[in-house]
Write an enzyme that holds these catalytic residues in place. Structure first.
Site, short mmCIF file in Angstrom:
data_model
loop_
_atom_site.label_atom_id
_atom_site.label_comp_id
_atom_site.label_asym_id
_atom_site.label_seq_id
_atom_site.Cartn_x
_atom_site.Cartn_y
_atom_site.Cartn_z
N THR A 41 -53.82 38.47 -12.38
CA THR A 41 -55.31 38.99 -12.05
C THR A 41 -55.17 40.22 -11.88
O THR A 41 -54.25 41.00 -11.18
CB THR A 41 -55.77 37.94 -10.91
OG1 THR A 41 -55.72 36.71 -11.12
CG2 THR A 41 -56.86 38.87 -10.52
N ARG A 61 -63.50 36.27 -5.92
CA ARG A 61 -62.69 36.12 -4.51
C ARG A 61 -61.07 36.26 -5.00
O ARG A 61 -60.48 36.74 -4.32
CB ARG A 61 -62.75 34.69 -4.05
CG ARG A 61 -62.23 34.57 -2.67
CD ARG A 61 -60.84 34.33 -2.80
NE ARG A 61 -60.77 32.86 -3.44
CZ ARG A 61 -59.62 32.54 -4.18
NH1 ARG A 61 -58.51 33.57 -4.17
NH2 ARG A 61 -59.58 31.64 -4.95
N ARG A 88 -86.55 17.78 -7.99
CA ARG A 88 -86.75 16.73 -9.28
C ARG A 88 -87.45 15.68 -9.19
O ARG A 88 -86.86 14.74 -8.12
CB ARG A 88 -85.20 16.58 -9.75
CG ARG A 88 -85.11 15.82 -11.12
CD ARG A 88 -85.39 16.56 -12.35
NE ARG A 88 -85.33 15.60 -13.44
CZ ARG A 88 -85.32 16.06 -14.60
NH1 ARG A 88 -86.05 17.34 -14.86
NH2 ARG A 88 -85.25 15.42 -15.70
N LEU A 147 -45.61 38.04 -10.50
CA LEU A 147 -44.29 37.22 -10.03
C LEU A 147 -44.29 36.00 -11.37
O LEU A 147 -43.07 35.93 -11.63
CB LEU A 147 -44.98 36.44 -8.93
CG LEU A 147 -43.69 35.41 -8.34
CD1 LEU A 147 -42.32 35.91 -8.24
CD2 LEU A 147 -44.32 34.65 -7.25
N CYS A 171 -45.93 36.64 0.37
CA CYS A 171 -47.20 37.02 -0.05
C CYS A 171 -48.28 35.99 -0.47
O CYS A 171 -49.33 35.89 -0.24
CB CYS A 171 -46.95 38.24 -1.15
SG CYS A 171 -46.00 39.56 -0.77
N LEU A 172 -47.71 34.90 -1.18
CA LEU A 172 -48.40 33.72 -1.63
C LEU A 172 -49.13 33.17 -0.69
O LEU A 172 -50.18 32.49 -0.78
CB LEU A 172 -47.58 32.81 -2.56
CG LEU A 172 -47.00 33.40 -3.89
CD1 LEU A 172 -46.25 32.62 -4.53
CD2 LEU A 172 -48.28 33.63 -4.72
N GLU A 220 -51.14 29.95 -7.56
CA GLU A 220 -50.61 30.03 -6.02
C GLU A 220 -50.14 28.69 -5.57
O GLU A 220 -50.29 28.59 -4.38
CB GLU A 220 -51.63 30.80 -5.42
CG GLU A 220 -51.96 32.21 -5.67
CD GLU A 220 -52.93 32.75 -4.85
OE1 GLU A 220 -52.78 32.64 -3.69
OE2 GLU A 220 -53.47 33.76 -5.74
N GLU A 233 -44.19 34.09 -14.83
CA GLU A 233 -43.83 34.41 -15.84
C GLU A 233 -44.17 33.22 -16.98
O GLU A 233 -44.45 32.19 -16.50
CB GLU A 233 -42.09 34.51 -16.05
CG GLU A 233 -41.69 35.70 -15.06
CD GLU A 233 -40.39 36.10 -15.44
OE1 GLU A 233 -39.62 35.28 -15.99
OE2 GLU A 233 -39.89 37.11 -14.67
#
Length: 387
Positions: free
Chosen positions: A167, A93, A271, A134, A241-242, A366, A136
């Protein structure tokens, strides 16, 4: 979600198109991802380019964007696709989210027509992979402190600095890089073939192993003036964007939780302990009931926030409510499911420990839980407590 887990009839809230998108994502997860994920997680390597092209062919990359080859589906359909893909693995994802909600969205929302036409059709098809620079090494939750800088040199820009935990970085064809300029924080569309750009992969990860994570190094990277994102100025650009990517996480985390609970439910039914199924014991049923309630609440929250997004009324603090709650509950569900499987819960033969490890990353990327608590706190009290 299987009928046995859908306690509140979530499907009645969905349109036919949303159900179709969910089914397509579930088929891809079942047929293409799940058979290989134990090996990918164990080897910490994935066929990223191959997967990107397959996802692109199905319309899953930038699927919530319009034009430029993008599918243009609604927020809930996009969220459900994220849920199904993360039910396979959070790293999968992440590939979809970073491509569509960070790299592509930045160009789609803030880019020039030239930038959009150059990159978006190829990215939506999975022929080009993007990353988003973004974070750092010393500035995660405080992006305003970034040290990466861009200076004018004639008609060009020259970028210097580094980004961390990126990523797709090592396999990307294009990076959206945010840098400090004399005019504030600005975004740049940087082809990764540009001299001075490198992206060493981060190894020895214990989480998101079925995902490419990298450092970005910019050493006098020279790009033309046309590389500047013209409509993004200041931190509102990257933070916007985040919020897009966080929306996908709200759904996605519930996919990981659902997969854990489905696994635990099947295991408990098969089980035998003291001559009867583990599922027949009160303590086991109490665990399953509590987890199912939280799963259903989380999915209902996600769908509701998706409807707000459809209307254009979704606020940042509402996104924080969703991300904070759903990731927190997903981790709790994964850990509780592990107890139902006992020693088998740590085996790679089952997906639970893989999900639990992955969700530790989802919890902090994020926006950490603490950051989202403070966003919500500011909305409630009117006081900013970030400093």
């Amino acid at each position: 979600m299987t009928a046995s887990l859908d306690l509140v009839d979530v499907d009645s809230l969905l349109t036919e198109d949303e159900v179709d998108v969910r089914a397509a994502a579930r088929r891809f997860a079942d047929e293409r991802l799940r058979p290989s994920l134990p090996e990918w997680f164990e080897s910490a390597s994935i066929p990223a380019r191959e997967l990107a092209k397959e996802l692109g062919a199905l319309g899953f990359l930038g699927m919530h964007l319009t034009g430029y080859g993008c599918a243009g589906v609604g927020p809930v359909a996009y969220g459900l696709a994220c849920l199904e893909i993360e039910a396979a693995d959070s790293g999968m994802r992440s590939l979809v989210s970073v491509q569509g909600s960070l790299a592509m969205y930045a160009i789609w929302k803030y880019g020039s027509e030239e930038q959009k036409n150059e990159w978006l059709p190829r990215m939506s098809a999975g022929e080009a992979i993007g990353c988003f620079g973004l974070t750092e090494p010393d500035f995660g939750s405080n992006p305003a402190g970034m040290r990466t800088n861009a200076r004018r040199d004639g008609d060009d820009w020259v970028l210097n600095g580094s980004k961390m935990w990126i990523t797709n970085g090592s396999v990307a064809d294009v990076a959206v890089v945010w840098a400090r300029t004399d005019d504030g924080v600005r975004g740049f569309v940087v082809p990764t073939s540009t001299p001075g750009f490198s992206a060493p992969e981060i190894t020895r990860k214990l989480s998101l192993r079925a995902s490419v994570t990298s450092e970005l190094v910019l050493d006098d990277v020279r790009v033309p003036a046309s590389a500047l994102l013209p409509l993004a100025q200041g931190l509102s650009g990257p933070l916007g964007c985040l919020n897009e990517a966080r929306f996908g996480i709200i759904f996605g985390a519930m996919g990981a939780a659902r997969d854990c609970l489905e696994t635990a439910l099947a295991y408990a039914g098969a089980r035998t302990v003291f001559d009867k199924p583990l599922a027949g014991y009160q303590l086991t049923q109490a665990k399953i009931a509590d987890m199912a309630v939280e799963l259903n609440k989380g999915i209902l929250l996600a769908v509701h926030l998706g409807r707000l997004k459809e209307k254009g009324s979704l606020r940042p603090e509402q996104v924080s409510v969703g991300k904070l709650n759903n990731v927190r509950e997903a981790i709790a569900i994964a850990r509780e499911c592990r107890t139902i499987l006992a020693a088998n819960g740590i085996s790679g033969e089952y997906p639970i420990m893989r999900h639990a490890n992955n969700l530790e990353s989802v919890l902090t990327y994020e926006g950490t839980s603490e950051v989202h608590q403070l966003v919500i706190g500011q909305a409630l009290t009117g006081h900013a407590a970030f400093r």
